[in-house]
Every structure is written in structure tokens, then in C-alpha cells.
Enzyme design. Sequence first.
Site, PDB file in Angstrom:
ATOM      1  N   HIS A  62     -75.370  -3.637  17.081  1.00 19.71           N
ATOM      2  CA  HIS A  62     -75.840  -3.127  18.743  1.00 19.71           C
ATOM      3  C   HIS A  62     -74.817  -3.906  19.299  1.00 19.71           C
ATOM      4  O   HIS A  62     -73.921  -4.853  19.143  1.00 19.71           O
ATOM      5  CB  HIS A  62     -77.188  -3.625  18.991  1.00 19.71           C
ATOM      6  CG  HIS A  62     -77.378  -5.198  18.911  1.00 19.71           C
ATOM      7  ND1 HIS A  62     -77.480  -5.709  17.555  1.00 19.71           N
ATOM      8  CD2 HIS A  62     -77.664  -5.910  19.796  1.00 19.71           C
ATOM      9  CE1 HIS A  62     -77.791  -6.961  17.800  1.00 19.71           C
ATOM     10  NE2 HIS A  62     -78.069  -7.092  19.083  1.00 19.71           N
ATOM     11  N   HIS A  64     -74.520  -6.389  21.745  1.00 19.58           N
ATOM     12  CA  HIS A  64     -74.823  -7.526  22.420  1.00 19.58           C
ATOM     13  C   HIS A  64     -73.851  -8.284  21.865  1.00 19.58           C
ATOM     14  O   HIS A  64     -72.949  -8.428  20.966  1.00 19.58           O
ATOM     15  CB  HIS A  64     -76.109  -8.335  22.026  1.00 19.58           C
ATOM     16  CG  HIS A  64     -77.137  -7.834  23.068  1.00 19.58           C
ATOM     17  ND1 HIS A  64     -78.552  -7.999  22.527  1.00 19.58           N
ATOM     18  CD2 HIS A  64     -77.142  -7.218  24.292  1.00 19.58           C
ATOM     19  CE1 HIS A  64     -79.247  -7.300  23.537  1.00 19.58           C
ATOM     20  NE2 HIS A  64     -78.551  -7.193  24.460  1.00 19.58           N
ATOM     21  N   ASP A  66     -72.873 -11.529  21.021  1.00 25.29           N
ATOM     22  CA  ASP A  66     -73.064 -12.154  19.821  1.00 25.29           C
ATOM     23  C   ASP A  66     -72.942 -11.616  18.484  1.00 25.29           C
ATOM     24  O   ASP A  66     -72.918 -12.153  17.569  1.00 25.29           O
ATOM     25  CB  ASP A  66     -74.408 -13.147  19.761  1.00 25.29           C
ATOM     26  CG  ASP A  66     -75.570 -12.333  19.928  1.00 25.29           C
ATOM     27  OD1 ASP A  66     -75.544 -11.352  20.655  1.00 25.29           O
ATOM     28  OD2 ASP A  66     -76.563 -12.685  19.243  1.00 25.29           O
ATOM     29  N   HIS A  67     -72.820 -10.380  18.615  1.00 25.74           N
ATOM     30  CA  HIS A  67     -72.635  -9.334  17.398  1.00 25.74           C
ATOM     31  C   HIS A  67     -71.126  -8.737  17.260  1.00 25.74           C
ATOM     32  O   HIS A  67     -70.811  -8.211  16.448  1.00 25.74           O
ATOM     33  CB  HIS A  67     -73.824  -8.445  17.499  1.00 25.74           C
ATOM     34  CG  HIS A  67     -75.075  -9.072  17.231  1.00 25.74           C
ATOM     35  ND1 HIS A  67     -75.978  -9.132  15.644  1.00 25.74           N
ATOM     36  CD2 HIS A  67     -75.869  -9.614  18.100  1.00 25.74           C
ATOM     37  CE1 HIS A  67     -76.925  -9.691  15.902  1.00 25.74           C
ATOM     38  NE2 HIS A  67     -76.911 -10.153  17.100  1.00 25.74           N
ATOM     39  N   HIS A 142     -85.219  -3.354  19.941  1.00 28.71           N
ATOM     40  CA  HIS A 142     -84.468  -4.412  20.460  1.00 28.71           C
ATOM     41  C   HIS A 142     -84.574  -4.296  21.941  1.00 28.71           C
ATOM     42  O   HIS A 142     -85.090  -3.199  22.608  1.00 28.71           O
ATOM     43  CB  HIS A 142     -83.212  -4.968  19.967  1.00 28.71           C
ATOM     44  CG  HIS A 142     -82.627  -6.139  20.513  1.00 28.71           C
ATOM     45  ND1 HIS A 142     -83.493  -7.477  20.601  1.00 28.71           N
ATOM     46  CD2 HIS A 142     -81.392  -6.629  20.567  1.00 28.71           C
ATOM     47  CE1 HIS A 142     -82.794  -8.488  20.844  1.00 28.71           C
ATOM     48  NE2 HIS A 142     -81.691  -7.940  21.075  1.00 28.71           N
ATOM     49  N   ASP A 212     -81.176  -7.731  15.008  1.00 28.90           N
ATOM     50  CA  ASP A 212     -82.167  -8.114  16.296  1.00 28.90           C
ATOM     51  C   ASP A 212     -83.244  -7.085  16.329  1.00 28.90           C
ATOM     52  O   ASP A 212     -83.175  -5.867  16.698  1.00 28.90           O
ATOM     53  CB  ASP A 212     -81.436  -8.234  17.548  1.00 28.90           C
ATOM     54  CG  ASP A 212     -80.352  -9.481  17.444  1.00 28.90           C
ATOM     55  OD1 ASP A 212     -79.944  -9.868  16.475  1.00 28.90           O
ATOM     56  OD2 ASP A 212     -79.948  -9.893  18.436  1.00 28.90           O
ATOM     57  N   HIS A 270     -80.226 -15.743  12.342  1.00 30.48           N
ATOM     58  CA  HIS A 270     -80.027 -15.266  13.764  1.00 30.48           C
ATOM     59  C   HIS A 270     -81.026 -16.499  14.414  1.00 30.48           C
ATOM     60  O   HIS A 270     -81.825 -16.077  15.223  1.00 30.48           O
ATOM     61  CB  HIS A 270     -80.638 -13.941  14.218  1.00 30.48           C
ATOM     62  CG  HIS A 270     -80.306 -13.664  15.517  1.00 30.48           C
ATOM     63  ND1 HIS A 270     -80.961 -13.532  16.548  1.00 30.48           N
ATOM     64  CD2 HIS A 270     -78.924 -13.024  16.002  1.00 30.48           C
ATOM     65  CE1 HIS A 270     -80.471 -13.234  17.629  1.00 30.48           C
ATOM     66  NE2 HIS A 270     -79.434 -12.683  17.178  1.00 30.48           N
TER      67      HIS A 270
END
Length: 310
Positions: A62, A64, A66-67, A142, A212, A270
Site C-alpha cells: 500500500h 504509506h 513506511d512501506h 487498512h 497493515d 510492524h
Amino acid sequence: MVFSVTILGSNSALPTSERYPTAQLLNVAERFYLIDCGEGTQMQLRRNKIKFTKINHIFISHLHGDHLFGLMGLISTLGLMGRQADLHLFAHVDLERLYRPHLDYFCADLPFKVVFHAIDPHQWLIIHEDDKVMVTSVPLRHRIATCGFLFTEKIGLPNIRKSCIEQYELSIAEIVKIKNGADLRLDDGTIVPNDDLIVRSHLPRSYAFCSDTKYIPSLGEKLKGIDLLYHEATFTDAEKDLAKKTGHSTARQAAMVAKQAEVGKLIIGHFSSRYKQTDVYLEQAREVFPLTEIAGEGCVFEVAVKPGIF
């Protein structure tokens, strides 16, 4: 034949001095598949002595930061290394819209093509298939459109039992059909089941990466019997309400999915930056599913070959 997962990052949201944001590498017979690409991924690849050039497919769960904040830097580095092979990116359609301007500005002279493959994160679909593995998208829940990935090993065609070839005087055409799954029909109408005629080298292995997501009670049934499951576990029991509010799971909820799915092993990660140690996560998960491990940086989880059907 190798089938293993190397953890490159296990933290949520922020990198810390000990944990990087999410990134993992699946190795199937020395063919590497990168799963998510948080900040610092290329540094972690170097620390784990993984050859960048072996990565041809990257799967982003996805959009976001941090990914995927490590993705642009990794692509730039691959260009500086003189990579020639196409690089395939599998992600929500918006990734190409966001990244094309950056590639055009910073990496206009890349010596390879970046090929974007748009995936529908809301559907269970086969999104990639080669001679080593089949990849299926796993819809998750999410705050934004998110999916996980199910990697299923592909194995070669089975061998025909020599005794059966002699007993039934099998022709080349019959052998080919049996190798591809057909039963054998004898002249008297008797059916000899395919499993009685073949020998498999080993059973296909499987790995599911569940990024997530809120706790999904039905997910376990969908992933029934897989060998290795990674499921996010951002919070502990103390933050159960916060997990639900932010679209995340607790360690205990991750274990509940693993238990229902009857997986071979569960990996949790995570983790929230508020926890410097992960002992409490492991303790709470193992109360539900004892075969749980922490997704620690540099950890390698191997799935052993499972004997074939004889």
C-alpha cells in the site's frame, strides 16, 4: 531448493536505531522477490549480503511511506550500478502516477525499464506467475487500499512410476497426459487415479505476507494450511482500541488468524515505536499460537521441503 524469507525491516511508521520500516525478501531457488520497500531497504540488503541485481520483482502492499520510501533510492542505485534487466513493480495504480515524475526528473537516463503493474487491492487475483512462483493478492482492511501477497511455489511436473509404465504399457501420449494431471482409463473402463501413477518431487511451499490491516476474522479460512504467515502486529493488548481505530492488529489477533489458518509458523512484525523490546508481543501471540516468531531484522525463516506424495 531454497524457499526462505529474510526480514529487512520490522518497524511501523518510523525507523529507529534498531528497527527499520517494513521490507522483506523472499528467495525461491535464488530468484528474489522484494516485498515492500521502507526507508533504508538498500542498506539492509547490503548488510544481509543480498545481490541487488537478483531482484526483478517488487511488491508494494500500500502507499504509506513506511512501506515505500526506500523505493526511489533503490531504483536510483540500480541505475548507477548499470542494471540492464527490466524492474517490475506491483502496486496500487497510483504508484505509477506518483513515481513517473520522480523517475523522469531524477532517473531520466536509467539503463533499464521500470514496468508498473497495477493491482486491484480489493480482489483475490493472480497478479504474477513465472516458473518458480505464483503470486496472489490478498485483500486487507487498512485506512487506505491495502493488500497482502500469497506466494505459492510452483514445482515441475511429476514423474511416472516406472512400475506403472511397465504394468499398463503406457504410450508417450498417455505419459504426457498423466504428468499433466489426467487419470488413466483402462480398456475395461477401470479408472486408475492420477495419484496412484505419479511421484512428486515435493509438495509446493507457500508464504503469505499480510501487511497493515485490521483483524479480519475470515482471513484464516482463506489462508488455510499455508506454511509460513507474516501478519502485522502493531500493538499489544493494551492498545486494542487504538489498533482498531488506526486500522491495525494486535499480536494476539495476528495469532488468532494463524491458529484459524492452521499455518506452519507465524511471524509477527510492524511494531510500534513506543516499544523498544518485543517480548510482550511474542508472549501475547504465543498464548494463542505457540509457533510464533518475531520478525527481527536479519532473521531468515526457511520453509523446508515437504516430501512428495508416494
